[in-house]
Design a protein around this motif. Structure first.
Motif, PDB file in Angstrom:
ATOM      1  N   ARG A 103       0.803  -1.227   0.000  1.00  0.00           N
ATOM      2  CA  ARG A 103       0.000   0.000   0.000  1.00  0.00           C
ATOM      3  C   ARG A 103       0.833   1.273   0.000  1.00  0.00           C
ATOM      4  O   ARG A 103       0.288   2.370   0.192  1.00  0.00           O
ATOM      5  N   SER A 104       2.137   1.170  -0.218  1.00  0.00           N
ATOM      6  CA  SER A 104       2.968   2.378  -0.207  1.00  0.00           C
ATOM      7  C   SER A 104       4.218   2.144  -1.025  1.00  0.00           C
ATOM      8  O   SER A 104       4.597   1.001  -1.302  1.00  0.00           O
ATOM      9  N   ASN A 105       4.856   3.225  -1.406  1.00  0.00           N
ATOM     10  CA  ASN A 105       6.222   3.128  -1.886  1.00  0.00           C
ATOM     11  C   ASN A 105       7.147   2.932  -0.693  1.00  0.00           C
ATOM     12  O   ASN A 105       6.796   3.259   0.446  1.00  0.00           O
ATOM     13  N   VAL A 143       4.148  -0.106   3.863  1.00  0.00           N
ATOM     14  CA  VAL A 143       2.875  -0.533   4.448  1.00  0.00           C
ATOM     15  C   VAL A 143       2.326  -1.624   3.544  1.00  0.00           C
ATOM     16  O   VAL A 143       2.200  -1.435   2.327  1.00  0.00           O
ATOM     17  N   THR A 144       2.031  -2.779   4.128  1.00  0.00           N
ATOM     18  CA  THR A 144       1.440  -3.877   3.372  1.00  0.00           C
ATOM     19  C   THR A 144       0.288  -4.446   4.183  1.00  0.00           C
ATOM     20  O   THR A 144       0.451  -4.784   5.362  1.00  0.00           O
ATOM     21  N   GLY A 145      -0.894  -4.513   3.569  1.00  0.00           N
ATOM     22  CA  GLY A 145      -2.076  -4.918   4.322  1.00  0.00           C
ATOM     23  C   GLY A 145      -2.320  -3.948   5.467  1.00  0.00           C
ATOM     24  O   GLY A 145      -2.323  -2.730   5.288  1.00  0.00           O
ATOM     25  N   GLY A 152      -6.894  -1.228   3.348  1.00  0.00           N
ATOM     26  CA  GLY A 152      -6.871  -0.805   1.953  1.00  0.00           C
ATOM     27  C   GLY A 152      -6.681   0.686   1.844  1.00  0.00           C
ATOM     28  O   GLY A 152      -6.814   1.430   2.820  1.00  0.00           O
ATOM     29  N   GLY A 153      -6.368   1.143   0.632  1.00  0.00           N
ATOM     30  CA  GLY A 153      -6.097   2.555   0.402  1.00  0.00           C
ATOM     31  C   GLY A 153      -4.609   2.825   0.421  1.00  0.00           C
ATOM     32  O   GLY A 153      -3.844   2.182   1.143  1.00  0.00           O
ATOM     33  N   TRP A 154      -4.188   3.802  -0.381  1.00  0.00           N
ATOM     34  CA  TRP A 154      -2.762   4.104  -0.504  1.00  0.00           C
ATOM     35  C   TRP A 154      -2.274   4.881   0.706  1.00  0.00           C
ATOM     36  O   TRP A 154      -3.016   5.672   1.303  1.00  0.00           O
ATOM     37  N   VAL A 189       0.554   8.443   6.700  1.00  0.00           N
ATOM     38  CA  VAL A 189      -0.901   8.595   6.783  1.00  0.00           C
ATOM     39  C   VAL A 189      -1.536   7.682   5.745  1.00  0.00           C
ATOM     40  O   VAL A 189      -0.924   7.352   4.724  1.00  0.00           O
ATOM     41  N   ASP A 190      -2.782   7.285   6.018  1.00  0.00           N
ATOM     42  CA  ASP A 190      -3.502   6.396   5.096  1.00  0.00           C
ATOM     43  C   ASP A 190      -4.832   6.989   4.645  1.00  0.00           C
ATOM     44  O   ASP A 190      -5.694   6.268   4.138  1.00  0.00           O
TER      45      ASP A 190
END
Length: 467
Positions: free
Chosen positions: A60-62, A73-75, A97-99, A112-113
């Motif tokens: 979910r992130s670089n 960030v993963t899961g 979920g969400g970047w 931040v998510d």
């Protein structure tokens, strides 16, 4: 007479396919030095080597390097990879979920998510629970000891306490008010922070004021950002999918107050006809001496990659889907570490790997239209100059296929096949004979074998039949 033909090239899909519908899928177009065998070649895009399986994902992130390790960030997990290859889960967050956007400071790394904020000092990982932390923050930036976070769906941003991402005050805010568009993204670079709205960009600097240290420059960049998560930075500048007041979308680079358009008219046409573009995700990385900007459109299921240093776009596609399966990307000790968009699989981007974690990489090149004053040409023999002897194990015989269209790609011939050479067969020549007659010919090459594929040039023996 045998002559070179323009088979090599980058992605160039005109809005009228009969004019140009060039596609380079999983081939990196590379411009060579003047004394090279050919001025431009198509090289195999790198494969994926499994590095680890980290939870259930998705990525979910670089990746951001901090303190000698790289963080993703993963899961619902914040994870770290050390140079030794060991992965560690630092802690869990509330969303799956969400970047996410990660930013690093001297004493903390934070992210931040779009819902919550989190921070880590190397020992303690915790949620930012200060009631004055801006709601719906999508980005964090760090400049001179202070963190900046945007308030969702507004033109307002807040600053943290000095070197403390957990402390926020209700009056430590400012409004990017040069134009009435909300802040969609922001990023710190070269001692400034860029706040990007839909139509304009405002740049702030550290004025040294004790009341509120950030102050805007007088100039405003008359260009906005279309996809807030397409923003990425490198030494060459800021890269993102831009938009203007007319609603046009294009890929640009910002350096200082200057904007350079990186996508040509053909790519702009392809992007602007996509039904959804504002969910695009961008990643900038350096691999084996070259810099690449990857832009994925999740809703449209397509990925484009730019060679930042030498120019040239290509399309990246994974097996059984339209897009490249890599989502977040980071760099650590000479390795490009990246994550899967559907699972917890973390990879290394690797030129020595000829598959994507065991899955075949289908490589395709659709050339430009060949025609000479609309005269019929008899195509007697096509020779393609490639790296041969690329069988990956003894006895394997990877194949290259070609087909052609004479009516603007409405219909195609059957596929014709030639051997690329078993392991060690370096003198093999790829050639196809008796290819018919046409005033307008488009060739397409395809390799769906597990092999290294580099295309250097192509030659056609042809004869003009009428005047």
């Amino acid at each position: 007479m045998r002559r070179p033909i323009p088979l090599i090239g980058d992605q160039s899909q005109n809005r009228i396919a009969e004019v140009s519908n060039q596609r380079s899928i999983n081939f990196e177009p590379t411009y060579n030095k003047p004394n090279a065998k050919t001025p431009m070649a198509l090289y195999s895009a790198p494969g994926l080597k499994l590095d680890a399986i980290v939870g259930v994902g998705p990525c979910r992130s670089n990746g951001i390097k901090w303190g000698g390790s790289i963080y993703f960030v993963t899961g619902n997990s914040f994870v770290r990879r050390e140079p030794s290859g060991v992965w560690t889960t630092i802690g869990e967050i509330n969303t799956t979920g969400g970047w996410c956007v990660i930013s690093k400071g001297r004493a903390y790394i934070a992210f931040v998510d779009g819902v919550d904020g989190w921070a880590y000092d190397g020992t303690t990982f915790a949620q930012i629970i200060d009631p004055d932390f801006p709601a719906g923050a999508t980005h964090l930036s760090y400049l001179n000891g202070r963190w900046a976070a945007n308030q969702g769906d507004s033109d307002r941003f807040y600053l943290s306490g000095t070197e403390d991402p957990y402390a926020w005050a209700p009056l430590d805010f400012a409004t990017a008010e040069a134009n009435p568009d909300n802040i969609l993204a922001h990023i710190a670079t070269n001692r400034d922070i860029y706040f990007l709205g839909k139509d304009t960009i405002q740049v702030y600097f550290d004025s040294g004021s004790l009341d509120f240290p950030l102050a805007p420059y007088q100039d405003v960049i008359e260009m906005g950002i279309d996809a807030k998560y397409s923003l990425a930075k490198g030494v060459q500048g800021l890269f993102f999918l831009a938009s203007n007041e007319e609603g046009d979308r294009m890929v640009v680079k910002a350096m200082g107050f200057g904007i350079t358009i990186l996508s040509d008219d053909d790519l702009n046409w392809q992007i602007n006809k996509l039904p959804v573009t504002n969910d695009a995700i961008g990643s900038l990385y350096r691999h084996k001496g070259q810099t690449w900007y990857q832009l994925t459109f999740p809703s449209a299921d397509i990925t484009y990659i730019l060679n930042v240093d030498k120019g040239g776009w290509y399309q990246r596609k994974s097996a059984n889907i339209g897009r490249f399966r890599v989502s977040g990307i980071g760099f650590l000790d000479g390795k490009v570490i990246c994550g899967d968009y559907t699972s917890g699989r973390m990879y290394q981007l690797d030129y020595d790997s000829i598959t994507e974690d065991g899955n075949t990489i289908e490589r395709r090149r659709t050339a430009q239209v060949m025609q000479v004053d609309q005269r019929d040409m008899e195509h007697n023999e096509l020779v393609v100059d490639i790296k041969t002897g690329v069988g990956n194990v003894a006895g394997s015989d990877p194949l290259m296929q070609i087909r052609y269209s004479d009516d603007g790609e409405h219909t195609w011939s059957s596929w014709l096949t030639a051997s690329m050479g078993k392991l060690g067969e370096y003198n093999v020549r790829l050639k196809w004979s008796k290819l018919g007659t046409s005033p307008n010919r488009v060739y397409e090459l395809l390799c769906n074998h597990q092999a290294e594929v580099h295309i250097y040039n192509a030659y056609l023996e042809a004869r003009t039949l009428n005047s």
